[in-house]
Design an enzyme around this catalytic site. Structure first.
Site, short mmCIF file in Angstrom:
data_model
loop_
_atom_site.label_atom_id
_atom_site.label_comp_id
_atom_site.label_asym_id
_atom_site.label_seq_id
_atom_site.Cartn_x
_atom_site.Cartn_y
_atom_site.Cartn_z
N ASP A 170 0.86 -1.19 0.00
CA ASP A 170 0.00 0.00 0.00
C ASP A 170 0.89 1.23 0.00
O ASP A 170 1.80 1.35 0.82
CB ASP A 170 -0.89 0.02 1.25
CG ASP A 170 -2.05 -0.95 1.12
OD1 ASP A 170 -2.37 -1.34 -0.02
OD2 ASP A 170 -2.63 -1.31 2.16
N ASP B 150 -13.62 -6.59 -3.88
CA ASP B 150 -13.72 -6.84 -2.44
C ASP B 150 -15.08 -7.45 -2.17
O ASP B 150 -16.11 -6.88 -2.54
CB ASP B 150 -13.59 -5.53 -1.65
CG ASP B 150 -12.21 -4.91 -1.80
OD1 ASP B 150 -11.22 -5.67 -1.89
OD2 ASP B 150 -12.12 -3.67 -1.86
#
Lengths: 252, 197
Positions: free
Chosen positions: A12, A131
């Site tokens: 990230d 997701d």
């Protein structure tokens, strides 16, 4: 088959720096994504995913700089995702050395974006990240890092993404993500059995046995994880050795 | 020094980055005269083989490429351009090597595109694989492949069927995988190409 199962660390990134805590031996600068990426490539990672969560208007420039640095220094393929909303974003990333781009919310909001990207750059360039969360007996697509529930059933969306020209699916189980209790093998197997494009599993990795289980039970193409790699809880050479001992094809 | 055929099909950033890491010098080829400046050549390429061929034809470089007598390396779609035909858009290609580029058959129960690290078996005498372990993995990403042919295939890979990972005819070589993304094995292959006599 001689095609290796892929091990994919995920980083990230915000404003060109890695966000999640990294506790990794031999790093001169734990916040430098390129340094971390280099270490992973040396350890035998097969591919890398960078998720950019920068929100400033300087976004595109920092992202392009990052992609160029990675492509300059790293000799394995990598995917870049986060905030890619138009063809021009994808074009500049491709020409800066990215092998694939990953789109998530932008694809749900405008499914035709998948078709456009596949037409412009070829489907091998387009990863659709999803997701998913299990609610009342069904799996639903969630947006914005899982904060927003949609009414779209995950398996329907995967089918649509494939038909529109996705070259790969990156499926994160929110029910398993962060638990370190293993991958969502039930869902992953069900999806993988009917999918004609590669599937990357994400969410739930806690120890090396979870990866053995994943590949044995689901036959997905790749496994993605973040913190277990960043904190050195799983070392990629050890992981690959165990996979090999369990007759799973890996690149060593 | 390596001349890279510049025709607007593909991401050459990763290729030049790999050559930089290896300390191999290169330049770009825009006109037929540029070929004289180099002693070996790379034809890169990603995307649609038919569109890539159109772009290559528009540069006017094809006749000069056909006449090259020094080592040439086509990478991925750049390799497919060396063949005579691709099922992708039913395209006529350069025909330098008399082979066909075909679409993987989904009935073989394989996922398409063929994406990831696959084992490559070099055949005896393949100079591009000097110093590379037998069966080393290379990074592939493609939906079309070049058929196996014992006259021209010098390394093979298997994905549902056996296909050409590397082909050669005289001074023309083609690799289906991406050496610039294939770790140390890929870098060794590029180094070997740079040293071909």
């Amino acid at each position: 088959t001689c095609l290796a199962k892929r091990i994919v660390p995920c980083l990230d990134v915000k404003d060109g720096r890695t966000v999640k805590g990294v506790n990794f031996v031999a790093l001169r600068d734990a916040g430098d994504p390129v340094e971390l990426a280099y270490q992973y490539s040396q350890q035998g990672a097969d591919e890398l995913v960078f998720l950019d969560i920068t929100a400033t208007h300087e976004r595109r420039k920092t992202l392009v700089d990052l992609v160029k640095s990675v492509a300059t220094q790293i000799n394995i393929p990598f995917t870049i995702g986060g905030g890619i909303n138009e063809i021009a974003d994808a074009d500049i990333l491709l020409n800066s050395g990215a092998d694939k781009i990953s789109i998530n919310s932008a694809a749900v909001r405008s499914p035709a974006f998948i078709d456009e990207l596949a037409r412009a750059f070829g489907k091998q360039f387009v990863v659709v990240a999803i997701d998913t969360k299990f609610i009342d007996g069904k799996n639903f697509v969630h947006l914005n890092g899982g904060r927003i529930k949609t009414d779209i059933e995950t398996e329907h969306w995967i089918r649509e993404a494939e038909n529109r020209g996705a070259g790969e699916i990156l499926l994160t189980s929110m029910d398993h993500d962060g638990t370190k209790g293993g991958f969502d093998n039930g869902l992953l197997k069900k999806v993988n059995d009917t999918l004609g494009i590669p599937l990357i599993a994400s969410g739930g990795a806690g120890n090396v046995e979870h990866f053995v289980d994943l590949f044995h039970k689901t036959n997905v193409d790749a496994a993605l994880a973040a913190s277990v790699f960043h904190y050195g809880e799983i070392l990629i050479p050890d992981l690959k050795q165990l996979l090999k001992e369990n007759n799973i094809e890996v690149r060593i | 020094m390596i001349g890279i055929v510049y025709y607007g099909a593909g991401n050459i950033f990763s290729l030049t980055a790999a050559l930089d890491r290896l300390g191999l010098e290169y330049g770009m080829i825009h006109t037929a005269e540029d070929f004289d400046k180099f002693d070996r050549f790379i034809i890169p390429g990603v995307g649609h083989a038919g569109s890539a061929m159109k772009k290559l034809e528009q540069t006017g470089l094809v006749p000069a490429i056909l006449n090259l007598r020094k080592p040439v390396l086509g990478i991925c779609v750049g390799m497919q351009l060396l063949t005579e035909f691709s099922e992708e858009g039913n395209s006529t290609l350069t025909g330098i090597i008399p082979l066909k580029t075909r679409l993987f058959d989904e009935h073989l129960k394989i996922k398409i595109p063929h994406t990831g690290w696959n084992r490559v078996s070099a055949l005896p005498g393949n100079v591009l694989f000097d110093g590379i372990s037998p069966g080393a993995h290379f990074y592939f990403v493609h939906s079309y492949f070049i058929e196996f042919n014992s006259n021209f295939t010098i390394a093979l890979a298997e994905y549902g069927i056996k296909f050409s990972a590397v082909i050669q005819k005289n001074n023309f070589f083609g690799v289906q995988f991406h050496p610039e993304k294939s770790g140390l094995a890929g870098e060794q292959l590029l180094k070997n190409f740079s040293q071909l006599a």
